[in-house]
Design a protein around this motif. Structure first.
Motif, PDB file in Angstrom:
ATOM      1  N   GLY A 189       3.274  38.845  66.650  1.00  0.00           N
ATOM      2  CA  GLY A 189       1.922  38.266  66.606  1.00  0.00           C
ATOM      3  C   GLY A 189       0.930  39.097  67.402  1.00  0.00           C
ATOM      4  O   GLY A 189      -0.198  39.382  66.951  1.00  0.00           O
ATOM      5  N   PHE A 218       9.905  36.383  63.673  1.00  0.00           N
ATOM      6  CA  PHE A 218      10.751  35.192  63.652  1.00  0.00           C
ATOM      7  C   PHE A 218      11.998  35.405  62.803  1.00  0.00           C
ATOM      8  O   PHE A 218      13.123  35.090  63.223  1.00  0.00           O
ATOM      9  N   THR A 249       4.196  37.793  62.829  1.00  0.00           N
ATOM     10  CA  THR A 249       4.832  36.656  63.522  1.00  0.00           C
ATOM     11  C   THR A 249       6.009  36.154  62.692  1.00  0.00           C
ATOM     12  O   THR A 249       7.120  35.901  63.214  1.00  0.00           O
ATOM     13  N   VAL A 250       5.768  36.059  61.386  1.00  0.00           N
ATOM     14  CA  VAL A 250       6.842  35.627  60.494  1.00  0.00           C
ATOM     15  C   VAL A 250       7.974  36.641  60.494  1.00  0.00           C
ATOM     16  O   VAL A 250       9.162  36.290  60.553  1.00  0.00           O
ATOM     17  N   ASN A 275      12.327  27.229  68.079  1.00  0.00           N
ATOM     18  CA  ASN A 275      11.837  28.435  67.407  1.00  0.00           C
ATOM     19  C   ASN A 275      10.864  28.092  66.288  1.00  0.00           C
ATOM     20  O   ASN A 275       9.809  28.709  66.137  1.00  0.00           O
ATOM     21  N   GLN A 327      -3.273  30.950  64.570  1.00  0.00           N
ATOM     22  CA  GLN A 327      -3.884  32.118  63.914  1.00  0.00           C
ATOM     23  C   GLN A 327      -4.638  31.717  62.644  1.00  0.00           C
ATOM     24  O   GLN A 327      -5.699  32.290  62.332  1.00  0.00           O
ATOM     25  N   GLY A 379      -1.413  39.411  62.193  1.00  0.00           N
ATOM     26  CA  GLY A 379      -0.728  38.626  63.223  1.00  0.00           C
ATOM     27  C   GLY A 379       0.213  37.619  62.605  1.00  0.00           C
ATOM     28  O   GLY A 379       1.374  37.494  63.036  1.00  0.00           O
ATOM     29  N   ILE A 380      -0.260  36.902  61.582  1.00  0.00           N
ATOM     30  CA  ILE A 380       0.580  35.905  60.924  1.00  0.00           C
ATOM     31  C   ILE A 380       1.783  36.579  60.259  1.00  0.00           C
ATOM     32  O   ILE A 380       2.930  36.141  60.399  1.00  0.00           O
ATOM     33  N   GLY A 435      -6.008  38.200  62.591  1.00  0.00           N
ATOM     34  CA  GLY A 435      -4.982  37.178  62.443  1.00  0.00           C
ATOM     35  C   GLY A 435      -4.136  37.341  61.203  1.00  0.00           C
ATOM     36  O   GLY A 435      -3.050  36.775  61.121  1.00  0.00           O
ATOM     37  N   VAL A 436      -4.605  38.124  60.256  1.00  0.00           N
ATOM     38  CA  VAL A 436      -3.849  38.282  59.012  1.00  0.00           C
ATOM     39  C   VAL A 436      -2.545  39.020  59.303  1.00  0.00           C
ATOM     40  O   VAL A 436      -1.456  38.550  58.960  1.00  0.00           O
ATOM     41  N   PRO A 447      14.159  34.863  68.371  1.00  0.00           N
ATOM     42  CA  PRO A 447      13.020  34.709  67.452  1.00  0.00           C
ATOM     43  C   PRO A 447      11.674  34.520  68.163  1.00  0.00           C
ATOM     44  O   PRO A 447      10.655  35.015  67.676  1.00  0.00           O
ATOM     45  N   ILE A 448      11.691  33.861  69.317  1.00  0.00           N
ATOM     46  CA  ILE A 448      10.411  33.618  70.006  1.00  0.00           C
ATOM     47  C   ILE A 448       9.828  34.944  70.522  1.00  0.00           C
ATOM     48  O   ILE A 448       8.641  35.212  70.367  1.00  0.00           O
ATOM     49  N   ILE A 496      -2.197  41.096  65.794  1.00  0.00           N
ATOM     50  CA  ILE A 496      -3.589  40.780  66.169  1.00  0.00           C
ATOM     51  C   ILE A 496      -4.326  42.054  66.624  1.00  0.00           C
ATOM     52  O   ILE A 496      -5.472  42.290  66.272  1.00  0.00           O
ATOM     53  N   MET A 506       8.518  36.711  67.593  1.00  0.00           N
ATOM     54  CA  MET A 506       7.237  36.170  67.116  1.00  0.00           C
ATOM     55  C   MET A 506       6.084  36.592  68.021  1.00  0.00           C
ATOM     56  O   MET A 506       5.000  36.955  67.548  1.00  0.00           O
ATOM     57  N   LEU A 507       6.336  36.513  69.317  1.00  0.00           N
ATOM     58  CA  LEU A 507       5.251  36.869  70.258  1.00  0.00           C
ATOM     59  C   LEU A 507       4.871  38.351  70.132  1.00  0.00           C
ATOM     60  O   LEU A 507       3.690  38.705  70.096  1.00  0.00           O
ATOM     61  N   LEU A 554      -8.415  32.393  61.861  1.00  0.00           N
ATOM     62  CA  LEU A 554      -8.919  33.007  60.624  1.00  0.00           C
ATOM     63  C   LEU A 554      -9.991  32.129  59.987  1.00  0.00           C
ATOM     64  O   LEU A 554     -11.010  32.625  59.487  1.00  0.00           O
ATOM     65  N   LEU A 604       6.909  28.924  66.028  1.00  0.00           N
ATOM     66  CA  LEU A 604       6.384  29.618  64.848  1.00  0.00           C
ATOM     67  C   LEU A 604       5.211  28.850  64.254  1.00  0.00           C
ATOM     68  O   LEU A 604       4.161  29.431  63.939  1.00  0.00           O
ATOM     69  N   LEU A 650       2.185  29.118  66.475  1.00  0.00           N
ATOM     70  CA  LEU A 650       1.523  30.435  66.393  1.00  0.00           C
ATOM     71  C   LEU A 650       0.800  30.598  65.059  1.00  0.00           C
ATOM     72  O   LEU A 650      -0.356  31.068  65.025  1.00  0.00           O
ATOM     73  N   LEU A 651       1.468  30.179  64.015  1.00  0.00           N
ATOM     74  CA  LEU A 651       0.824  30.324  62.710  1.00  0.00           C
ATOM     75  C   LEU A 651      -0.417  29.451  62.625  1.00  0.00           C
ATOM     76  O   LEU A 651      -1.470  29.870  62.117  1.00  0.00           O
TER      77      LEU A 651
END
Lengths: 173, 411
Positions: free
Chosen positions: A71, A97, A93-94, B10, B21, A89-90, A86-87, A63-64, A75, A67-68, B25, B14, B17-18
């Motif tokens: 993300g 994950f 990232t989810v 993990n 970001q 990116g978020i 970042g939108v 997952p890491i 970005i 995510m990286l 924003l 997360l 990172l969130l």
């Protein structure tokens, strides 16, 4: 869907790839995502960085890492759009994950599971995007669920062709 | 603590990172006075570094892709152009071939038109009636120099009619068929024509030899015959009218069979080896144009008037002779005119022609020393034996001349 134990799943195999594949595949996804909509006009129903993020998070079962990668690609996508960075990116990232987390628990070699996962994560990303943009940031955004649905289908179709190709680049141990 | 971090690693990543970001924003978006959120324009003088990186990552492949697209497009267009050019080239080549054929045909037509024009001009100016014909075939043999024309007895052709071109004579009609005729060329061994050399006026017979050359045979060696002299038809063969060009003297060779005789090789005036259009002389009756006929009538009128004038002059002189004093002795016996048609007998001297009428000398009313007969004759003053020069009196027809010839000087 068969649910496996954690240790068994780790032992099942974590695929590794050449460095060039790690470097060029996300880069190619970014370039094509910026390039192809010019030619497809309003029919660019796909999100290649998301597909690549899902794939590598699944096969790496980490997952890491997912995510990286998600993300970073998100970005960079935002950086190319000229909007708030970042939108995406978020959202990715989810997605990274979740893909990595699911990959630890299910058999990711199954193509159907991969396609369903890609389809669902595409819809989830769209939902996160809309949530952040409209709710969190309070910005105006034109939105069409049909377009997002088509995008999810498009991502699944691309995944169906792309995942087997990337599987061939795996390093056999 | 470590186990907590390790266990929820993990999720912690997360969240981190969130959070990062979301903070990012939040920095980028600000709320305006109207209560609306807008992206923060920030410092417009520069570019955010992340955008620069993204651009640096994406732009080179995009440029490469664009260049490849242009290259492929150009290559494809060149290929298409090449294909179309190849097709166009083939089409143009066909067009060129067709135009070349048309040009050759037109050129041939133009040449034929020029030849026909020249032939028509000649035909119109030529004094005899002619018929234009087209050479349509040959004998097919090198030894027989005959060819066929597309006019025959239906068009009025007959045997032994002369065939000519504007350049010179060609041959004569040997056989006549309803719609064609066979022409014997003048360079055939069996042909013949009477010719005359224009300058030296030497006549001869023109024949063809075995090699298809024209030659005048049976001439006595003559140094005057020179190369380049024009040869014309003599008109004595009853086929070719006189005065038509035959050719020019090419060379003079001795007759191999007879000494002191020569053969004159003639280069034909007409192109006997490439005849297309010819004229057949169908009638040797002179054919004059209206202008020529008018000229002839005028000439005849003038000649008649001149003859009348001469006749009038003769009549006037006769009248004058009758009225003038007579120079002849009226008592002299009349000359014995020979009857017309009367021939002299053998052994006799032919009779002298009748004396021309001369004025008669009448006797003077008052004779003086100038009166003819008053002056004593030479014989009376100086008697000498009678000679032939002293027989003036025996010639009363001639007027008596004064002795000195200049009477004014004699007192």
């Amino acid at each position: 869907m068969s649910v496996l134990g954690a240790d068994y799943r780790r032992d099942l195999g974590i695929h590794s790839y050449p460095v060039l594949v790690y470097a060029l595949t996300p880069l190619a996804a970014l370039v094509l995502q910026a390039l192809l909509p010019r030619y497809l006009r309003g029919y660019a129903w796909f999100d290649l960085p998301l597909v690549v993020t899902v794939y590598f998070a699944l096969v790496r079962r980490d997952p890491i890492q997912g995510m990286l990668m998600g993300g970073s690609l998100g970005i960079f996508e935002d950086a190319l759009t000229g909007r708030a960075i970042g939108v995406n990116g978020i959202a990715k990232t989810v997605a990274g994950f979740l893909s990595g987390s699911v990959g630890v628990r299910i058999d990711v070699e199954n193509h159907t599971i991969r396609l369903m996962l890609t389809f669902l994560l595409s819809l989830l990303c769209s939902a996160i995007y809309v949530f952040i943009y409209r709710i969190l940031l309070g910005l105006e955004l034109e939105w069409s669920w049909l377009a997002e649905l088509m995008k999810a289908v498009g991502n699944s179709v691309i995944a169906m062709a792309l995942f087997p190709l990337l599987d061939r680049t795996q390093i056999k141990e | 603590m470590d186990s907590f971090i390790l266990r929820y690693r993990n999720l912690l990543v997360l969240l981190a990172l969130l959070l990062a970001q979301i903070i990012g924003l939040a920095v980028q978006v600000r709320r305006t006075d109207s209560g609306r959120n807008t992206p923060d324009p920030g410092d417009m003088s520069g570019v955010r570094l992340i955008r620069l990186w993204a651009d640096a990552v994406v732009t080179p492949p995009e440029q490469l892709s664009h260049a490849a697209k242009l290259g492929a497009k150009g290559l494809w267009q060149n290929y298409l152009d090449l294909r179309s050019i190849r097709e166009q080239n083939q089409a143009l080549q066909k067009t060129i071939d067709r135009l070349r054929l048309e040009q050759a045909s037109l050129l041939e037509d133009a040449k034929q038109g020029e030849r026909l024009q020249a032939l028509m001009d000649f035909q119109q100016k030529y004094i005899y009636k002619t018929l234009a014909a087209q050479a349509i075939g040959s004998s097919g043999s090198d030894s027989s120099r005959v060819f066929y024309i597309d006019k025959g007895s239906t068009e009025g052709l007959d045997r032994d009619m002369a065939v000519i071109t504007a350049d010179g004579i060609v041959g004569k009609v040997r056989e006549v068929f309803p719609h064609s005729a066979q022409v014997l060329a003048i360079n055939d061994e069996t042909s013949g024509a009477g010719v005359i050399l224009e300058t030296t006026r030497i006549r001869g017979i023109l024949r063809g030899n075995a090699s298809g050359q024209l030659q005048i045979v049976g001439l006595l060696a003559d140094q005057r015959i020179q190369r380049g002299e024009t040869v014309l038809t003599a008109g004595g063969d009853l086929i070719f009218p006189r005065g038509l060009p035959v050719g020019v003297v090419e060379k003079v060779v001795p007759d191999p069979d007879r000494d002191s005789f020569i053969d004159v090789i003639v280069k034909p005036a007409a192109h006997l080896d490439r005849l297309d259009e010819v004229l057949v002389i169908t009638s040797t009756e002179p054919r004059f144009s209206a202008e020529q006929q008018q000229d002839m009538a005028t000439s005849e009128t003038l000649k008649g008037a001149e003859a009348d004038a001469i006749k009038q002059q003769q009549k006037a002189s006769q009248i004058m002779a009758e009225r003038l004093p007579g120079l002849t002795d009226p008592n002299a016996p009349a000359a014995n005119p020979a009857a017309p048609g009367q021939t002299a007998q053998p052994g006799e001297t032919p009779a002298a022609p009748a004396a021309a009428p001369v004025p008669k000398l009448l006797p003077a009313r008052h004779p003086d020393r100038f009166t003819p007969g008053a002056t004593p004759s030479i014989g009376e003053e100086n008697p000498t034996p009678a000679g032939p020069e002293n027989k003036l009196e025996s010639k009363p027809d001639k007027p008596t001349q004064p002795p000195s010839g200049q009477p004014g000087r004699n007192p």
